[in-house]
Design an enzyme around this catalytic site. Structure first.
Site, PDB file in Angstrom:
ATOM      1  CB  SER A 288       0.076  -5.587   6.242  1.00 25.42           C
ATOM      2  OG  SER A 288      -1.072  -5.271   5.489  1.00 25.42           O
TER       3      SER A 288
ATOM      4  CG  HIS B   4      -0.412  -0.016   2.530  1.00 25.92           C
ATOM      5  ND1 HIS B   4      -0.139  -1.163   3.225  1.00 25.92           N
ATOM      6  CD2 HIS B   4      -0.053   0.999   3.353  1.00 25.92           C
ATOM      7  CE1 HIS B   4       0.360  -0.873   4.415  1.00 25.92           C
ATOM      8  NE2 HIS B   4       0.421   0.452   4.521  1.00 25.92           N
TER       9      HIS B   4
ATOM     10  CB  SER C  69       3.069   0.920   6.454  1.00 25.09           C
ATOM     11  OG  SER C  69       1.755   0.726   6.870  1.00 25.09           O
TER      12      SER C  69
ATOM     13  CG  ASP D 299       0.221  -4.399   2.218  1.00 27.40           C
ATOM     14  OD1 ASP D 299       0.707  -3.615   1.380  1.00 27.40           O
ATOM     15  OD2 ASP D 299      -0.207  -4.031   3.327  1.00 27.40           O
TER      16      ASP D 299
ATOM     17  N   GLY E 215       3.005   4.884   9.908  1.00 21.16           N
ATOM     18  CA  GLY E 215       4.396   5.162   9.573  1.00 21.16           C
ATOM     19  C   GLY E 215       5.261   3.926   9.706  1.00 21.16           C
TER      20      GLY E 215
END
Length: 497
Positions: free
Chosen positions: A348, A214, A332, A243, A330
Site C-alpha cells: 500500500s 490507489h 505499490s 487499498d 512503483g
C-alpha cells in the site's frame, strides 16, 4: 493477447541481484512439541501454523484474549491474556501456546485507536496494535511538526500511561505509486507504474489480478509494457478506506499462473491466502526494488496519507499490516508472501526507502479476496495442475474468512474499519470479516466510495495526479537492488531488508 502465459509476472518482472532459493531443510521439524512445565506443552511451529493456533486460542479465551504474536527465535506462539479464568488459560496452554498476562485488553486497545482516529487523524501519522508490547504503536513521519506534533503527543499522553508508544519516522508516508514500470497505465500528465500482486480468478471465472486500490483509482486500463496496448481493465477499486483493486485480463484465454516471480528464473508457487502474524518473516516483491524481506510488526494499522487531490485532505486507510520491509515508488500493489507460498498482502504505502529502511503497510489479501469475490489460483487453466494446489483454493474457503485473521483479536484498531461495507463499488459490502474491524465506519467519507474504479470515490478518482509523478517512470531498473540478505528466522528464501 493470444493463449500464452500473461506477460506480467506476479509481483514484477525486473531482474534482481538477490537470488531466491528454497532450501529443503528450512524450518524442518516444525511440529514437535516440547514440554513447557506450565500445564501444557508449547508447540514449535512455522509462522503460518501460528496463525491457525492463534485463531483457535482466541476462541478458547474469549474476552480474555488480548492479541498474540509469533516468537520467531523460539518458533512459538505467545498469547496475551487479561483477567483470564484459570481453566480457560489451562486450555490455551494445552493447545500449545505460551500464555502471558498483560494489562491492556483488546477492548481498551480498540478504544485507544478510536480516540486517535477522532482526535489525531493528521496526515503523516499511523497507529497499529503491537501485541509484543501490548500497546498501540503511534508513528509520525517527518511532516508532523509544530502544532500537529503537539496535538498528537497530547492525544497519546491522554490515553494514559502504558497504553501507547509514540515514535518518529525519518521518511514521509505516501502511497508507493509512481510513473512508469512493471504494470503501466497512461493518464493525463504521464505514466503510472505499479506492481502486480497476485493472479486470481474473478467470481465470473475470468482471469484477473489483484493490485493496490490507489493504482486502480489512478488509472482504468493497464499494460505489461511502457506505452504498450492495455491488456487488463480495472473491475473494482477501493481507496481510501481499504487499498485493493481487482483487474481483469481483457483476453479471457490468458493463462495467469498462481506464482510470484522472484527473479533469476526463480518463482514461488502461491498455494493459498494467509493471515499475517506479528513476528513472522515475510517477503515482498515489487517492480522497483525487487525482493526484500522483514517482519510483520503490527496488525490492523491505520495510516493517514496526505491527500494528493486536496492539500488539506487526508486519505485514511484502515486494517493494514505493518512491517519493517522496505519499499519505494512503483512497488505499490506488489506481493507480500511467505516462503511456504501464502499470499499475505498487497503493498500500500509507507515511509523510507530500500537504502535507509522504513515502515511499509500492506492491504491484507484475505480481505481483498472476500470483498471482490475472487479466488486465488489458476483453477483448471492449462498448467494449473502443477501449481501446488493453487486450484484447491476454490471459493477461498480456506481463508477462514478474513475475520479469522489471527489478529482479528489483536487487530484492535481494526475495528475501526466497519463501514467498509459502504464501499459498494468495490464489493466491500461483502467484507463480512470486516465486521471485526469495527470502527472504520467512523472513517467519514469512506462509505461514499461507490465505484472506486470509476473515479466516483469522493475525489479519489481524481487521483490522476498520481500520474504526475512521471519522473518516477525512469526508475525502470529494479536491478539496482543488490546484495542478498537473509530472513530473520532462518528462512531460506533470500532477499534484503
Amino acid at each position: 493477447m493470444p493463449k500464452r502465459k500473461a506477460a506480467i509476472a506476479v509481483g514484477g518482472v525486473a531482474a534482481l541481484g538477490a537470488a531466491a532459493l528454497l532450501l529443503p531443510n528450512a524450518n524442518a521439524s516444525q511440529d514437535k512439541d516440547e514440554a513447557s512445565g506450565a500445564g501444557g506443552s508449547v508447540k514449535t511451529l512455522k509462522a503460518g501454523d501460528a496463525s491457525d493456533l492463534a485463531a483457535q486460542v482466541q476462541k478458547i479465551l474469549g474476552d480474555a484474549f488480548a492479541g498474540s504474536y509469533y516468537d520467531s527465535g523460539k518458533q512459538q506462539l505467545v498469547v496475551n491474556v487479561v483477567n483470564g479464568d484459570k481453566n480457560v488459560i489451562v486450555q490455551a496452554k494445552k493447545a500449545g501456546a505460551v500464555v502471558r498476562d498483560v494489562n491492556n485488553s483488546t477492548a481498551e486497545l480498540r478504544a485507544a485507536a478510536k480516540t486517535l482516529k477522532t482526535r489525531a487523524t493528521i496526515p503523516g501519522t499511523s497507529w497499529a496494535v503491537d501485541p509484543r508490547t501490548n500497546k498501540v504503536l503511534v508513528t509520525a513521519d517527518s511532516t508532523v511538526t509544530g502544532a500537529k506534533w503537539n496535538r498528537l503527543q497530547s492525544t497519546v499522553r491522554g490515553l494514559g500511561s502504558g497504553m501507547a508508544t509514540l515514535k518518529k519516522s525519518a521518511g514521509t508516508f505516501k502511497p508507493f505509486v509512481s510513473g512508469g514500470d512493471a504494470i503501466f497505465s497512461q493518464v493525463q500528465g504521464g505514466n503510472v507504474r505499479c506492481s502486480l500482486g497476485f493472479n486470481v480468478t474473478a467470481s465470473d471465472g475470468s482471469p484477473a489480478f489483484l493490485t493496490a486500490g490507489h493504482c486502480g483509482v489512478a488509472a482504468k486500463e493497464w499494460s505489461d509494457s511502457q506505452n504498450g496496448q492495455p491488456i487488463a481493465t480495472v473491475d473494482q477499486a477501493t481507496f481510501p478506506g481499504s487499498d485493493f483493486s481487482l483487474v481483469k485480463y481483457d483476453d479471457t484465454a490468458t493463462q495467469a499462473p498462481s506464482e510470484v516471480n522472484t527473479g533469476n528464473g526463480q518463482t514461488v508457487q502461491i498455494k493459498q491466502a494467509a493471515d499475517a502474524t506479528v513476528g513472522e518473516t515475510v517477503f515482498r516483491m515489487g517492480s522497483t526494488t525487487g525482493l526484500h524481506n522483514g517482519q510483520v510488526t503490527g496488525l490492523d494499522a491505520t495510516v493517514n496519507f496526505q491527500s494528493e487531490t486536496d492539500p488539506n485532505g487526508v486519505d485514511t486507510v484502515n486494517g493494514l499490516i505493518q512491517t519493517n520491509v522496505c519499499a519505494e515508488p512503483g512497488d505499490s500493489g506488489g506481493s507480500l508472501f511467505t516462503q511456504e507460498g501464502g499470499a499475505v498482502g498487497l503493498t500500500s504505502g509507507g515511509s523510507g526507502d530500500c537504502t535507509n529502511g522504513g515502515e511499509t503497510f500492506f492491504q491484507p489479501v484475505t480481505a481483498a479476496l472476500q470483498a471482490t469475490g475472487a479466488t486465488l489460483g489458476a483453477g483448471d487453466q492449462a498448467g494449473g495442475g502443477d501449481q501446488a494446489g493453487a486450484g484447491d483454493q476454490s471459493g477461498a474457503g480456506d481463508q477462514a474468512g478474513a475475520g479469522d485473521q489471527s489478529g482479528a483479536g489483536d487487530q484492535s484498531g481494526a475495528g475501526d474499519q466497519s463501514g467498509a461495507g459502504d464501499q459498494s463499488g468495490a464489493g466491500a459490502g461483502d467484507q463480512s470479516g470486516a465486521g471485526d474491524q469495527s470502527g472504520a465506519g467512523d472513517q467519514a467519507g469512506a462509505g461514499d466510495q461507490s465505484g472506486a474504479g470509476e473515479g466516483d470515490q469522493a475525489g479519489a478518482g481524481d487521483q490522476s495526479g498520481a500520474g504526475d509523478q512521471s519522473g518516477a517512470g525512469d526508475q525502470s531498473g529494479a536491478g539496482h537492488q543488490s546484495g542478498s540478505g537473509s530472513a530473520d528466522d532462518g528462512s531460506s528464501l533470500t532477499g534484503s531488508n
